[in-house]
Design a protein around this motif. Structure first.
Motif, short mmCIF file in Angstrom:
data_model
loop_
_atom_site.label_atom_id
_atom_site.label_comp_id
_atom_site.label_asym_id
_atom_site.label_seq_id
_atom_site.Cartn_x
_atom_site.Cartn_y
_atom_site.Cartn_z
N ALA A 8 75.44 -35.71 18.77
CA ALA A 8 73.97 -36.18 17.77
C ALA A 8 73.37 -37.60 18.96
CB ALA A 8 73.80 -36.54 16.18
N PHE A 9 74.60 -38.59 18.49
CA PHE A 9 74.20 -39.72 19.36
C PHE A 9 73.25 -39.75 20.58
CE2 PHE A 9 74.76 -43.43 21.48
CZ PHE A 9 74.10 -44.63 21.53
N LYS A 10 73.64 -39.00 21.58
CA LYS A 10 73.66 -38.93 22.75
C LYS A 10 72.16 -38.15 23.10
CE LYS A 10 75.66 -35.96 25.27
NZ LYS A 10 77.20 -35.46 26.02
N VAL A 11 71.29 -37.07 22.56
CA VAL A 11 70.56 -36.73 22.25
C VAL A 11 69.75 -36.99 21.45
CG1 VAL A 11 69.42 -34.25 20.94
CG2 VAL A 11 71.65 -34.16 22.48
N GLY A 12 69.63 -38.33 20.62
CA GLY A 12 68.51 -38.65 19.49
C GLY A 12 68.74 -39.74 19.99
N LEU A 13 69.80 -40.59 20.77
CA LEU A 13 69.17 -41.77 21.56
C LEU A 13 68.11 -41.75 22.48
CD1 LEU A 13 70.54 -44.36 21.93
CD2 LEU A 13 72.06 -43.78 23.59
N PRO A 14 67.17 -41.09 23.79
CA PRO A 14 65.89 -41.25 23.64
C PRO A 14 64.60 -41.48 23.34
CG PRO A 14 67.64 -39.09 25.40
CD PRO A 14 68.27 -39.93 24.18
N LEU A 15 65.32 -40.30 22.14
CA LEU A 15 64.04 -40.29 21.31
C LEU A 15 63.87 -41.96 20.13
CD1 LEU A 15 64.29 -37.17 19.87
CD2 LEU A 15 62.38 -37.48 21.36
N LEU A 16 64.89 -42.19 19.89
CA LEU A 16 64.83 -44.11 19.26
C LEU A 16 64.62 -44.91 20.05
CD1 LEU A 16 68.55 -43.12 17.21
CD2 LEU A 16 66.05 -43.12 16.20
N ALA A 53 62.21 -34.16 27.97
CA ALA A 53 63.97 -34.52 27.79
C ALA A 53 64.28 -33.51 26.87
CB ALA A 53 64.44 -36.17 26.85
N GLY A 54 63.20 -32.17 26.60
CA GLY A 54 64.00 -31.22 25.82
C GLY A 54 64.48 -30.34 26.37
N PRO A 55 64.13 -30.17 27.28
CA PRO A 55 65.27 -28.99 27.81
C PRO A 55 66.65 -29.75 27.77
CG PRO A 55 63.02 -29.23 28.95
CD PRO A 55 63.44 -30.07 27.81
N TRP A 56 66.61 -30.64 28.11
CA TRP A 56 67.95 -31.36 28.81
C TRP A 56 68.84 -31.64 27.12
CZ3 TRP A 56 69.20 -36.15 26.15
CH2 TRP A 56 70.69 -36.42 26.68
N MET A 57 68.36 -32.06 26.43
CA MET A 57 68.51 -31.83 24.88
C MET A 57 68.64 -30.70 24.33
SD MET A 57 65.72 -35.05 23.79
CE MET A 57 65.96 -34.97 21.52
N LEU A 58 68.38 -29.61 24.42
CA LEU A 58 68.67 -28.33 23.93
C LEU A 58 69.73 -27.86 25.46
CD1 LEU A 58 67.69 -25.59 22.02
CD2 LEU A 58 66.26 -24.81 24.42
N LYS A 115 53.52 -44.58 18.31
CA LYS A 115 55.07 -44.58 18.92
C LYS A 115 55.50 -43.17 18.29
CE LYS A 115 56.83 -48.60 16.16
NZ LYS A 115 57.38 -48.75 14.62
N ILE A 116 54.33 -41.94 17.60
CA ILE A 116 54.30 -40.85 17.30
C ILE A 116 54.34 -40.88 18.97
CG2 ILE A 116 53.11 -38.54 16.71
CD1 ILE A 116 53.82 -39.85 13.76
N LEU A 117 53.04 -40.69 20.27
CA LEU A 117 52.67 -39.98 21.35
C LEU A 117 53.57 -40.50 22.16
CD1 LEU A 117 49.19 -41.64 21.52
CD2 LEU A 117 49.90 -38.76 20.95
N ALA A 118 54.96 -41.72 21.95
CA ALA A 118 55.84 -41.50 22.35
C ALA A 118 57.14 -40.69 22.89
CB ALA A 118 56.24 -43.82 23.00
N VAL A 119 57.07 -41.13 21.50
CA VAL A 119 58.33 -39.80 20.95
C VAL A 119 57.75 -38.51 21.23
CG1 VAL A 119 59.47 -39.01 18.77
CG2 VAL A 119 59.07 -41.66 18.94
#
Length: 91
Positions: A17-25, A65-70, A54-58
């Motif tokens: 969860a930390f690894k997947v959420g870190l890029p967005l944060l 990074a979505g495919p990597w996260m998935l 912020k919304i646009l950047a996320v």
């Protein structure tokens, strides 16, 4: 299943969860910091000015990074499902 196995599963899930959420944060943090500096320099105090970038950047990071996260989440879930027979051994 003993306590060590449960702790390992919980630790692995939290690390994923930390690894997947870190890029967005990080994207939200960096854009928020840049917008805050811009607002301080120009003395523009508009609330939407800090929210919309912020919304646009996320969204951009999620698209890139979505495919990597998935792939990370699917890999963890597959490994977890394959380890179920070993976890449900009779004692």
């Amino acid at each position: 299943m003993n306590q060590d196995e449960v702790m390992k599963l919980a630790t692995d899930a939290l690390m994923l969860a930390f690894k997947v959420g870190l890029p967005l944060l990080l994207a939200g943090l960096i854009v928020g910091l840049l917008v805050s500096v811009f607002q301080a320099v120009t003395q523009i105090q508009e609330m939407t000015l800090s929210f919309i970038p912020k919304i646009l950047a996320v969204a951009v990071v999620l698209i890139v990074a979505g495919p990597w996260m998935l792939n990370q989440v699917v890999g963890y879930t597959t490994d977890l499902y394959h380890s179920i027979p070993g976890l449900v051994k009779e004692e």
